[in-house]
Design an enzyme around this catalytic site. Structure first.
Site, PDB file in Angstrom:
ATOM      1  N   TYR A   1      -0.469   8.697  -4.223  1.00 37.56           N
ATOM      2  CA  TYR A   1       0.840   8.840  -4.871  1.00 37.56           C
ATOM      3  C   TYR A   1       0.980   7.846  -6.021  1.00 37.56           C
ATOM      4  O   TYR A   1       1.439   8.195  -7.109  1.00 37.56           O
ATOM      5  CB  TYR A   1       1.948   8.624  -3.838  1.00 37.56           C
ATOM      6  CG  TYR A   1       3.332   8.997  -4.333  1.00 37.56           C
ATOM      7  CD1 TYR A   1       3.774  10.318  -4.253  1.00 37.56           C
ATOM      8  CD2 TYR A   1       4.199   8.040  -4.857  1.00 37.56           C
ATOM      9  CE1 TYR A   1       5.042  10.671  -4.694  1.00 37.56           C
ATOM     10  CE2 TYR A   1       5.465   8.382  -5.298  1.00 37.56           C
ATOM     11  CZ  TYR A   1       5.883   9.695  -5.216  1.00 37.56           C
ATOM     12  OH  TYR A   1       7.132  10.043  -5.658  1.00 37.56           O
TER      13      TYR A   1
ATOM     14  N   SER B   1       7.957   7.523 -10.945  1.00 36.68           N
ATOM     15  CA  SER B   1       8.371   6.733  -9.789  1.00 36.68           C
ATOM     16  C   SER B   1       8.229   5.255 -10.117  1.00 36.68           C
ATOM     17  O   SER B   1       7.430   4.869 -10.984  1.00 36.68           O
ATOM     18  CB  SER B   1       7.486   7.071  -8.582  1.00 36.68           C
ATOM     19  OG  SER B   1       7.743   6.208  -7.495  1.00 36.68           O
TER      20      SER B   1
END
Length: 261
Positions: free
Chosen positions: A156, A143
């Site tokens: 995350y 990401s």
């Protein structure tokens, strides 16, 4: 452009969002695709949808937090198909932008166990087949939140920084053995990840802030809009193809220009 005829491809979390687009792309490029996924209804929907195009895709229930299940699933895939050529570690859950004071130990554990530990466990299991053959490709879905701070929540972000580090170290270990390992880093992509994460996390789910299009957030992105799942599946296909043969340990950013500023 891409040809995966006669290739055996495993995609974790391939039943929704980026994973689903990736499964569809590989199947349409001639690959035999196995979805190692957690959401059975969504997985069955992908299989039936692609069957209408005469494309064969299989769904195998998999919890990437469960080491024994991963070992069993990969062994059954190898027993049925003979080998695994490509592994896409896509399974992830989101933390709703929870900060350090909002992140419970249970939320931290589930996010890290799914996004990072699951990537490690799945890779290790598949490498048991790839390494003796001296060939194979692993693509990890990281990401933009694994490159910069402030993009996501605490757990995350930590998990995706970990995925990039894992990718680099695996490439150092495996490139000379004939196995290619790279990562793809999506920016803002239009998916239902928050909804599915809430369902998977159950009682440990935080409030999933950021649902919908946030004009202020999009100001960070020169493209001015969210990307689509196909934007990422195209990058994954490239990373898995012979066209990226000399690209190893790389984190390919697909973010509409977010991180160039």
């Amino acid at each position: 452009m891409f040809d995966f005829k006669d290739k055996i491809i495993v995609v974790t979390g391939g039943e929704t969002g980026i994973g689903r687009a990736t499964v569809e792309s590989f199947a349409r490029a001639g690959g035999s695709v196995i979805i190692a996924g957690f959401l059975e209804d969504e997985g069955d929907d992908v299989v039936s949808s692609l069957a209408k195009e005469n494309l064969k895709v299989e769904f195998v229930k998999t919890d990437v937090q469960n080491e024994a299940m991963i070992e069993d699933v990969t062994a059954r895939i190898v027993a049925k198909y003979g080998r695994i050529d490509v592994l896409v570690n896509n399974a992830s859950i989101f933390d709703g932008f929870a900060g350090v004071n909002e992140t419970s130990a249970a939320l931290w554990d589930k996010v890290l166990n799914t996004n990072l530990r699951g990537t490690f466990l799945m890779s290790r299991a598949v490498l048991k087949n790839m390494m003796p053959r001296g060939t194979g490709t692993i693509v990890n879905v990281a990401s933009v939140g694994g490159i910069v701070g402030g993009a996501d929540g605490l757990a995350y972000t930590a998990s995706k920084f970990g995925v990039i580090g894992l990718t680099r170290q695996m490439a150092c270990d495996l490139t000379a053995k004939g196995i290619k390992v790279n990562a793809v880093c999506p920016g803002m992509i239009q998916t239902e990840m928050r909804k599915h994460s809430t369902r998977i996390l159950a009682d440990d789910a935080p409030p999933m802030r950021g649902v919908g299009v946030n004009p202020d957030a999009l100001k960070r992105v020169p493209a001015g809009s969210k990307g689509q799942p196909d934007d990422i599946s195209n990058a994954i296909m490239f990373a898995a193809s012979p066209y990226s043969g000399y690209m190893n340990g790389h984190s390919l950013v697909v973010d509409g220009g977010w991180t160039i500023q």
